[in-house]
Scaffold this motif. Structure first.
Motif, PDB file in Angstrom:
ATOM      1  N   UNK A  56      35.872  34.157  32.254  1.00  0.00           N
ATOM      2  CA  UNK A  56      35.999  33.261  33.404  1.00  0.00           C
ATOM      3  C   UNK A  56      35.388  33.877  34.659  1.00  0.00           C
ATOM      4  N   UNK A  57      35.715  35.143  34.939  1.00  0.00           N
ATOM      5  CA  UNK A  57      35.189  35.771  36.153  1.00  0.00           C
ATOM      6  C   UNK A  57      33.675  35.911  36.109  1.00  0.00           C
ATOM      7  N   UNK A  58      33.133  36.239  34.957  1.00  0.00           N
ATOM      8  CA  UNK A  58      31.669  36.336  34.846  1.00  0.00           C
ATOM      9  C   UNK A  58      31.024  34.972  35.127  1.00  0.00           C
ATOM     10  N   UNK A  59      31.623  33.911  34.631  1.00  0.00           N
ATOM     11  CA  UNK A  59      31.099  32.563  34.915  1.00  0.00           C
ATOM     12  C   UNK A  59      31.273  32.212  36.387  1.00  0.00           C
ATOM     13  N   UNK A  60      32.428  32.544  36.922  1.00  0.00           N
ATOM     14  CA  UNK A  60      32.733  32.245  38.325  1.00  0.00           C
ATOM     15  C   UNK A  60      31.735  32.918  39.271  1.00  0.00           C
ATOM     16  N   UNK A  61      31.331  34.144  38.907  1.00  0.00           N
ATOM     17  CA  UNK A  61      30.411  34.902  39.757  1.00  0.00           C
ATOM     18  C   UNK A  61      28.976  34.863  39.228  1.00  0.00           C
ATOM     19  N   UNK A  62      28.627  33.784  38.552  1.00  0.00           N
ATOM     20  CA  UNK A  62      27.246  33.547  38.087  1.00  0.00           C
ATOM     21  C   UNK A  62      26.662  34.713  37.305  1.00  0.00           C
ATOM     22  N   UNK A  63      27.466  35.292  36.410  1.00  0.00           N
ATOM     23  CA  UNK A  63      26.967  36.359  35.550  1.00  0.00           C
ATOM     24  C   UNK A  63      26.959  37.736  36.167  1.00  0.00           C
ATOM     25  N   UNK A  64      27.458  37.874  37.384  1.00  0.00           N
ATOM     26  CA  UNK A  64      27.523  39.178  38.045  1.00  0.00           C
ATOM     27  C   UNK A  64      28.658  39.980  37.398  1.00  0.00           C
ATOM     28  N   UNK A  65      28.322  40.797  36.404  1.00  0.00           N
ATOM     29  CA  UNK A  65      29.346  41.492  35.618  1.00  0.00           C
ATOM     30  C   UNK A  65      30.098  42.545  36.432  1.00  0.00           C
ATOM     31  N   UNK A  66      29.438  43.163  37.394  1.00  0.00           N
ATOM     32  CA  UNK A  66      30.131  44.155  38.229  1.00  0.00           C
ATOM     33  C   UNK A  66      31.189  43.487  39.089  1.00  0.00           C
ATOM     34  N   UNK A  67      30.841  42.372  39.689  1.00  0.00           N
ATOM     35  CA  UNK A  67      31.805  41.637  40.511  1.00  0.00           C
ATOM     36  C   UNK A  67      32.945  41.098  39.650  1.00  0.00           C
ATOM     37  N   UNK A  68      32.610  40.628  38.458  1.00  0.00           N
ATOM     38  CA  UNK A  68      33.634  40.119  37.535  1.00  0.00           C
ATOM     39  C   UNK A  68      34.586  41.225  37.116  1.00  0.00           C
ATOM     40  N   UNK A  69      34.066  42.411  36.810  1.00  0.00           N
ATOM     41  CA  UNK A  69      34.903  43.537  36.390  1.00  0.00           C
ATOM     42  C   UNK A  69      35.831  43.974  37.516  1.00  0.00           C
ATOM     43  N   UNK A  70      35.399  43.836  38.760  1.00  0.00           N
ATOM     44  CA  UNK A  70      36.210  44.252  39.905  1.00  0.00           C
ATOM     45  C   UNK A  70      37.501  43.443  40.015  1.00  0.00           C
ATOM     46  N   UNK A  71      37.503  42.222  39.490  1.00  0.00           N
ATOM     47  CA  UNK A  71      38.704  41.377  39.522  1.00  0.00           C
ATOM     48  C   UNK A  71      39.862  42.068  38.805  1.00  0.00           C
ATOM     49  N   UNK A  72      39.558  42.776  37.738  1.00  0.00           N
ATOM     50  CA  UNK A  72      40.587  43.384  36.891  1.00  0.00           C
ATOM     51  C   UNK A  72      40.758  44.890  37.144  1.00  0.00           C
ATOM     52  N   UNK A  73      39.962  45.446  38.034  1.00  0.00           N
ATOM     53  CA  UNK A  73      39.962  46.888  38.278  1.00  0.00           C
ATOM     54  C   UNK A  73      41.295  47.358  38.856  1.00  0.00           C
ATOM     55  N   UNK A  74      41.805  48.453  38.318  1.00  0.00           N
ATOM     56  CA  UNK A  74      42.996  49.079  38.848  1.00  0.00           C
ATOM     57  C   UNK A  74      44.309  48.544  38.311  1.00  0.00           C
ATOM     58  N   UNK A  75      44.240  47.607  37.384  1.00  0.00           N
ATOM     59  CA  UNK A  75      45.454  47.112  36.746  1.00  0.00           C
ATOM     60  C   UNK A  75      45.137  46.686  35.323  1.00  0.00           C
ATOM     61  N   UNK A  76      46.155  46.468  34.539  1.00  0.00           N
ATOM     62  CA  UNK A  76      45.962  46.006  33.168  1.00  0.00           C
ATOM     63  C   UNK A  76      46.243  44.511  33.138  1.00  0.00           C
ATOM     64  N   UNK A  77      45.194  43.684  33.001  1.00  0.00           N
ATOM     65  CA  UNK A  77      45.402  42.237  32.992  1.00  0.00           C
ATOM     66  C   UNK A  77      45.975  41.761  31.662  1.00  0.00           C
ATOM     67  N   UNK A  78      46.411  40.528  31.639  1.00  0.00           N
ATOM     68  CA  UNK A  78      46.784  39.898  30.382  1.00  0.00           C
ATOM     69  C   UNK A  78      45.534  39.728  29.535  1.00  0.00           C
ATOM     70  N   UNK A  79      45.736  39.507  28.249  1.00  0.00           N
ATOM     71  CA  UNK A  79      44.623  39.217  27.346  1.00  0.00           C
ATOM     72  C   UNK A  79      44.790  37.802  26.813  1.00  0.00           C
ATOM     73  N   UNK A  80      43.723  37.282  26.234  1.00  0.00           N
ATOM     74  CA  UNK A  80      43.810  35.969  25.594  1.00  0.00           C
ATOM     75  C   UNK A  80      44.865  35.995  24.494  1.00  0.00           C
ATOM     76  N   UNK A  81      44.999  37.120  23.808  1.00  0.00           N
ATOM     77  CA  UNK A  81      46.014  37.265  22.763  1.00  0.00           C
ATOM     78  C   UNK A  81      47.429  37.145  23.335  1.00  0.00           C
ATOM     79  N   UNK A  82      47.664  37.715  24.510  1.00  0.00           N
ATOM     80  CA  UNK A  82      48.972  37.596  25.159  1.00  0.00           C
ATOM     81  C   UNK A  82      49.325  36.123  25.376  1.00  0.00           C
ATOM     82  N   UNK A  83      48.362  35.375  25.890  1.00  0.00           N
ATOM     83  CA  UNK A  83      48.589  33.960  26.155  1.00  0.00           C
ATOM     84  C   UNK A  83      48.797  33.199  24.843  1.00  0.00           C
ATOM     85  N   UNK A  84      47.991  33.519  23.839  1.00  0.00           N
ATOM     86  CA  UNK A  84      48.124  32.853  22.535  1.00  0.00           C
ATOM     87  C   UNK A  84      49.504  33.086  21.930  1.00  0.00           C
ATOM     88  N   UNK A  85      50.047  34.280  22.086  1.00  0.00           N
ATOM     89  CA  UNK A  85      51.365  34.577  21.539  1.00  0.00           C
ATOM     90  C   UNK A  85      52.452  33.755  22.233  1.00  0.00           C
TER      91      UNK A  85
END
Length: 118
Positions: A56-85
């Motif tokens: 989602x973040x990569x799409x939101x930031x038009x493929x800017x992977x560095x900016x997308x990675x910064x969204x999750x930097x410094x914490x452990x985000x949920x995963x798609x598996x967490x939501x699926x469970x």
């Protein structure tokens, strides 16, 4: 029926007017259907995740992977598996049990605009 919205359905943050508006509308639809279908043998659950690491973040930031990675930097985000469970848990409750709204966030996230980062 299970609807996955976002914590943005009950929270707002700067720069998120389009996204938060859409999620608020989805949440209103959930509550309206829950009311309109009361008494019918239908369960309606809304799952509202916080930060989930997806593309989602990569799409939101038009493929800017560095900016997308910064969204999750410094914490452990949920995963798609967490939501699926959680979806699986809600869907497999006995037919008389309705988990109306489930809010799930990473431990270090308080809101759409506030998180503890190391």
């Amino acid at each position: 029926m299970i609807t996955v919205t976002s914590i943005a359905a009950h929270d707002v943050y700067d720069g998120g007017s389009g996204y938060t508006s859409a999620k608020h509308a989805q949440s209103a639809l959930h509550r309206t259907l829950r009311s309109e279908l009361l008494g019918d043998p239908v369960r309606i659950t809304e799952i509202m995740p916080g930060l989930v690491e997806t593309d989602f973040s990569a799409n939101r930031f038009d493929g800017d992977t560095e900016r997308a990675a910064a969204v999750y930097q410094g914490l452990t985000p949920l995963t798609a598996q967490d939501v699926a469970e959680v979806i699986n848990f809600a869907a497999t409750r006995p037919s008389h049990v309705n988990l109306d709204t489930i809010v799930m966030k990473p431990r270090d996230q308080y809101s759409g605009s506030r998180a503890h980062r190391v």
